[in-house]
Write a protein that holds these residues in place. Sequence first.
Motif, PDB file in Angstrom:
ATOM      1  N   TYR A  34       2.601  -6.617   0.917  1.00  0.00           N
ATOM      2  CA  TYR A  34       3.265  -7.552   1.486  1.00  0.00           C
ATOM      3  C   TYR A  34       3.055  -7.802   2.909  1.00  0.00           C
ATOM      4  O   TYR A  34       3.016  -6.679   3.645  1.00  0.00           O
ATOM      5  CB  TYR A  34       4.776  -7.681   1.006  1.00  0.00           C
ATOM      6  N   GLY A  35       2.943  -8.792   3.649  1.00  0.00           N
ATOM      7  CA  GLY A  35       2.905  -8.933   5.014  1.00  0.00           C
ATOM      8  C   GLY A  35       4.194  -9.367   5.871  1.00  0.00           C
ATOM      9  O   GLY A  35       5.136 -10.330   4.958  1.00  0.00           O
ATOM     10  N   LEU A  36       4.346  -9.269   7.159  1.00  0.00           N
ATOM     11  CA  LEU A  36       5.567  -9.644   7.907  1.00  0.00           C
ATOM     12  C   LEU A  36       4.879 -10.616   8.825  1.00  0.00           C
ATOM     13  O   LEU A  36       4.231 -10.388   9.716  1.00  0.00           O
ATOM     14  CB  LEU A  36       6.120  -8.638   8.545  1.00  0.00           C
ATOM     15  N   GLY A  37       4.865 -11.906   8.285  1.00  0.00           N
ATOM     16  CA  GLY A  37       4.183 -12.953   9.168  1.00  0.00           C
ATOM     17  C   GLY A  37       4.715 -13.722   9.982  1.00  0.00           C
ATOM     18  O   GLY A  37       6.019 -13.896  10.230  1.00  0.00           O
ATOM     19  N   ALA A  38       4.090 -14.127  11.282  1.00  0.00           N
ATOM     20  CA  ALA A  38       4.480 -15.027  12.095  1.00  0.00           C
ATOM     21  C   ALA A  38       3.509 -15.938  12.538  1.00  0.00           C
ATOM     22  O   ALA A  38       2.274 -15.545  12.543  1.00  0.00           O
ATOM     23  CB  ALA A  38       5.263 -14.066  13.433  1.00  0.00           C
ATOM     24  N   ASP A  39       4.022 -17.031  13.334  1.00  0.00           N
ATOM     25  CA  ASP A  39       3.096 -17.974  13.691  1.00  0.00           C
ATOM     26  C   ASP A  39       2.129 -17.313  14.576  1.00  0.00           C
ATOM     27  O   ASP A  39       2.656 -16.810  15.831  1.00  0.00           O
ATOM     28  CB  ASP A  39       3.833 -19.211  14.467  1.00  0.00           C
ATOM     29  N   THR A 150       4.580  -3.116  -1.813  1.00  0.00           N
ATOM     30  CA  THR A 150       3.724  -3.799  -2.757  1.00  0.00           C
ATOM     31  C   THR A 150       4.700  -4.623  -3.572  1.00  0.00           C
ATOM     32  O   THR A 150       4.125  -5.216  -4.540  1.00  0.00           O
ATOM     33  CB  THR A 150       2.955  -2.793  -3.474  1.00  0.00           C
ATOM     34  N   THR A 151       5.966  -4.801  -3.380  1.00  0.00           N
ATOM     35  CA  THR A 151       6.829  -5.722  -4.267  1.00  0.00           C
ATOM     36  C   THR A 151       7.664  -6.252  -3.080  1.00  0.00           C
ATOM     37  O   THR A 151       7.975  -5.669  -2.110  1.00  0.00           O
ATOM     38  CB  THR A 151       7.637  -4.879  -5.311  1.00  0.00           C
ATOM     39  N   ALA A 152       8.544  -7.308  -3.507  1.00  0.00           N
ATOM     40  CA  ALA A 152       9.262  -8.094  -2.686  1.00  0.00           C
ATOM     41  C   ALA A 152      10.853  -6.875  -2.345  1.00  0.00           C
ATOM     42  O   ALA A 152      11.342  -7.208  -1.315  1.00  0.00           O
ATOM     43  CB  ALA A 152       9.990  -9.041  -3.198  1.00  0.00           C
ATOM     44  N   ARG A 153      10.962  -6.380  -3.552  1.00  0.00           N
ATOM     45  CA  ARG A 153      12.156  -5.367  -3.528  1.00  0.00           C
ATOM     46  C   ARG A 153      12.021  -4.235  -2.369  1.00  0.00           C
ATOM     47  O   ARG A 153      12.787  -3.965  -1.631  1.00  0.00           O
ATOM     48  CB  ARG A 153      12.297  -4.724  -4.818  1.00  0.00           C
ATOM     49  N   LEU A 159      13.280  -3.764   5.265  1.00  0.00           N
ATOM     50  CA  LEU A 159      13.375  -4.608   6.264  1.00  0.00           C
ATOM     51  C   LEU A 159      14.775  -5.224   6.501  1.00  0.00           C
ATOM     52  O   LEU A 159      15.341  -5.757   7.415  1.00  0.00           O
ATOM     53  CB  LEU A 159      12.291  -5.723   6.648  1.00  0.00           C
ATOM     54  N   GLY A 160      15.449  -5.420   5.206  1.00  0.00           N
ATOM     55  CA  GLY A 160      16.782  -6.211   5.141  1.00  0.00           C
ATOM     56  C   GLY A 160      16.999  -7.314   6.111  1.00  0.00           C
ATOM     57  O   GLY A 160      15.891  -8.183   5.617  1.00  0.00           O
ATOM     58  N   ALA A 161      17.778  -7.355   6.750  1.00  0.00           N
ATOM     59  CA  ALA A 161      18.062  -8.595   7.073  1.00  0.00           C
ATOM     60  C   ALA A 161      17.313  -9.133   8.401  1.00  0.00           C
ATOM     61  O   ALA A 161      17.390 -10.152   9.095  1.00  0.00           O
ATOM     62  CB  ALA A 161      19.641  -8.795   7.704  1.00  0.00           C
ATOM     63  N   ASP A 162      16.357  -8.093   8.867  1.00  0.00           N
ATOM     64  CA  ASP A 162      15.414  -8.308   9.946  1.00  0.00           C
ATOM     65  C   ASP A 162      14.433  -9.509   9.625  1.00  0.00           C
ATOM     66  O   ASP A 162      13.643  -9.810  10.404  1.00  0.00           O
ATOM     67  CB  ASP A 162      14.791  -7.113  10.592  1.00  0.00           C
ATOM     68  N   VAL A 163      13.980 -10.012   8.309  1.00  0.00           N
ATOM     69  CA  VAL A 163      13.283 -10.995   7.887  1.00  0.00           C
ATOM     70  C   VAL A 163      14.014 -12.332   7.667  1.00  0.00           C
ATOM     71  O   VAL A 163      15.036 -12.230   7.181  1.00  0.00           O
ATOM     72  CB  VAL A 163      12.427 -10.468   6.536  1.00  0.00           C
ATOM     73  N   ASP A 164      13.457 -13.336   8.330  1.00  0.00           N
ATOM     74  CA  ASP A 164      14.094 -14.474   7.958  1.00  0.00           C
ATOM     75  C   ASP A 164      13.907 -15.168   6.407  1.00  0.00           C
ATOM     76  O   ASP A 164      14.835 -15.705   6.109  1.00  0.00           O
ATOM     77  CB  ASP A 164      13.716 -15.593   9.044  1.00  0.00           C
ATOM     78  N   TYR A 165      12.865 -14.969   5.876  1.00  0.00           N
ATOM     79  CA  TYR A 165      12.490 -15.413   4.709  1.00  0.00           C
ATOM     80  C   TYR A 165      11.686 -14.435   3.797  1.00  0.00           C
ATOM     81  O   TYR A 165      10.596 -14.232   4.414  1.00  0.00           O
ATOM     82  CB  TYR A 165      11.955 -16.975   4.755  1.00  0.00           C
ATOM     83  N   VAL A 166      11.875 -14.093   2.419  1.00  0.00           N
ATOM     84  CA  VAL A 166      11.047 -13.410   1.679  1.00  0.00           C
ATOM     85  C   VAL A 166      10.659 -14.081   0.584  1.00  0.00           C
ATOM     86  O   VAL A 166      11.239 -14.609  -0.132  1.00  0.00           O
ATOM     87  CB  VAL A 166      11.808 -12.137   1.108  1.00  0.00           C
ATOM     88  N   LEU A 167       9.365 -14.343   0.492  1.00  0.00           N
ATOM     89  CA  LEU A 167       8.566 -15.002  -0.819  1.00  0.00           C
ATOM     90  C   LEU A 167       8.449 -13.806  -1.522  1.00  0.00           C
ATOM     91  O   LEU A 167       7.590 -12.888  -1.462  1.00  0.00           O
ATOM     92  CB  LEU A 167       7.366 -15.636  -0.232  1.00  0.00           C
ATOM     93  N   ASP A 168       8.523 -14.083  -2.901  1.00  0.00           N
ATOM     94  CA  ASP A 168       8.508 -13.088  -3.960  1.00  0.00           C
ATOM     95  C   ASP A 168       7.214 -13.379  -4.717  1.00  0.00           C
ATOM     96  O   ASP A 168       7.352 -14.427  -5.410  1.00  0.00           O
ATOM     97  CB  ASP A 168       9.691 -13.058  -4.808  1.00  0.00           C
ATOM     98  N   GLY A 169       6.250 -12.737  -4.860  1.00  0.00           N
ATOM     99  CA  GLY A 169       4.950 -12.950  -5.529  1.00  0.00           C
ATOM    100  C   GLY A 169       4.614 -11.961  -6.438  1.00  0.00           C
ATOM    101  O   GLY A 169       3.617 -12.152  -6.893  1.00  0.00           O
ATOM    102  N   GLY A 170       5.722 -11.333  -6.751  1.00  0.00           N
ATOM    103  CA  GLY A 170       5.553 -10.134  -8.053  1.00  0.00           C
ATOM    104  C   GLY A 170       4.437  -9.020  -7.431  1.00  0.00           C
ATOM    105  O   GLY A 170       4.402  -9.080  -5.886  1.00  0.00           O
ATOM    106  N   PRO A 171       4.322  -8.130  -8.073  1.00  0.00           N
ATOM    107  CA  PRO A 171       3.690  -6.799  -7.360  1.00  0.00           C
ATOM    108  C   PRO A 171       2.223  -7.054  -7.105  1.00  0.00           C
ATOM    109  O   PRO A 171       1.555  -8.138  -7.684  1.00  0.00           O
ATOM    110  CB  PRO A 171       3.597  -5.804  -8.641  1.00  0.00           C
ATOM    111  N   CYS A 172       1.719  -6.539  -5.939  1.00  0.00           N
ATOM    112  CA  CYS A 172       0.392  -6.862  -5.290  1.00  0.00           C
ATOM    113  C   CYS A 172      -0.599  -6.179  -6.415  1.00  0.00           C
ATOM    114  O   CYS A 172      -0.466  -5.142  -6.900  1.00  0.00           O
ATOM    115  CB  CYS A 172       0.372  -6.368  -4.054  1.00  0.00           C
ATOM    116  N   SER A 173      -1.525  -7.058  -6.650  1.00  0.00           N
ATOM    117  CA  SER A 173      -2.698  -6.660  -7.507  1.00  0.00           C
ATOM    118  C   SER A 173      -3.603  -5.279  -7.145  1.00  0.00           C
ATOM    119  O   SER A 173      -3.970  -4.749  -7.747  1.00  0.00           O
ATOM    120  CB  SER A 173      -3.251  -7.798  -8.104  1.00  0.00           C
TER     121      SER A 173
END
Length: 341
Positions: A34-39, A150-153, A159-173
């Motif tokens: 999972y990545g922590l993305g910004a513009d 490797t999971t949204a969990r 990172l808890g509340a330090d992320v504005d939005y978490v996209l859950d796409g299941g476990p990384c392949s």
Amino acid sequence: MISDQPELALDRIECAARTLGAGGLVAFPTETVYGLGADAENVGAVERVFAVKGRPTTHPLIVHLGGAHQLAEWAADVPDTAHLIAERFWPGPLTLVLRRADRVPRAVTGGLDTVALRVPNHPVALETLTAFGGGVAAPSANRFGEVSPTTARHVREGLGADVDYVLDGGPCSVGVESTIVDLTGEPAILRPGGVSREDLEHVLGRAVSVRAKSAVRVPGQFPSHYAPRARVLLVEPDRVLDNAELLVGRGRRVGVLLPPEFAGDAASCSARHVIAVPDSAAQYAQRLYEFLHDFDRHECEVIVASLPSPEGIGSAIADRLGRAAGPRDQASRDSDRFNGR
Ligand code: AMP
Ligand code: MG
């Protein structure tokens, strides 16, 4: 933090893209971790990524793109080898280091004149990148020095509340980070990962060197990185059980990564948490960080493990386990300090 809700499935890509556009941080799934993305073009947002991770600002971020057609917008003097590799491996677990285009802020590249670019192979990531339209600068969505999620969990726990939005796409392949290839000179692998050296050499029709140290001190090159809280003890495969019992006898909270050939002995092992390693290297890579997170959850103090043979994706597993076992140098001390340990 807004969490991803199934009923919002239709709108979540748009929500993520808007969050990025507004300078927010979005954790998103890729096939690697999972990545922590910004513009990538919003310096304030990029600076927040460094702050949230506790990552030194001199350590550059990978810019994620929605398609190989964007290569020329983000890199300058793109060599033919880059097009060849991009065509064969993108979208996929391979990052190219190229000369930086003017639009790439130096905040992203840690002040370097090069930029690391990748098109990830995950539908949620690709849809988000396409909806957003620009580049997304993203390191792994974990605090600096810790095990990648490797999971949204894992992301929410780390990172808890330090992320504005978490996209859950299941476990990384794929489960381990991308292979990084420097194409600013002779092609060289800076970090082994999801694409093997053998596959790269096949496509390029030439030998590709593995550079243990680049001029840049990058996190992936610290002797100790990708580390769980427990110490990792690497021994020969046939000594894993003996060593585990020895440490249990000394009153230690022991975790075991049991090589496949000894899986039948798992039940007789008295360690606190025993994981039989999958037979297939691809499956092992996919679950490696989940295993390391599990040992932390079981509060193991030491993990006894052995290295798989370093062929194909086995070299990425061996690299990460080796670093997890590495001396806790300045990187980890910094990380410990950042994380209040
Ligand atoms: P992560 O720590 O998961 O964000 O991994 C990103 C990796 O890409 C790190 O090892 C970075 O330092 C590396 N990287 C990003 N940009 C560059 C660059 N311009 N030159 C060399 N390595 C880079
Ligand atoms: Mg990382």
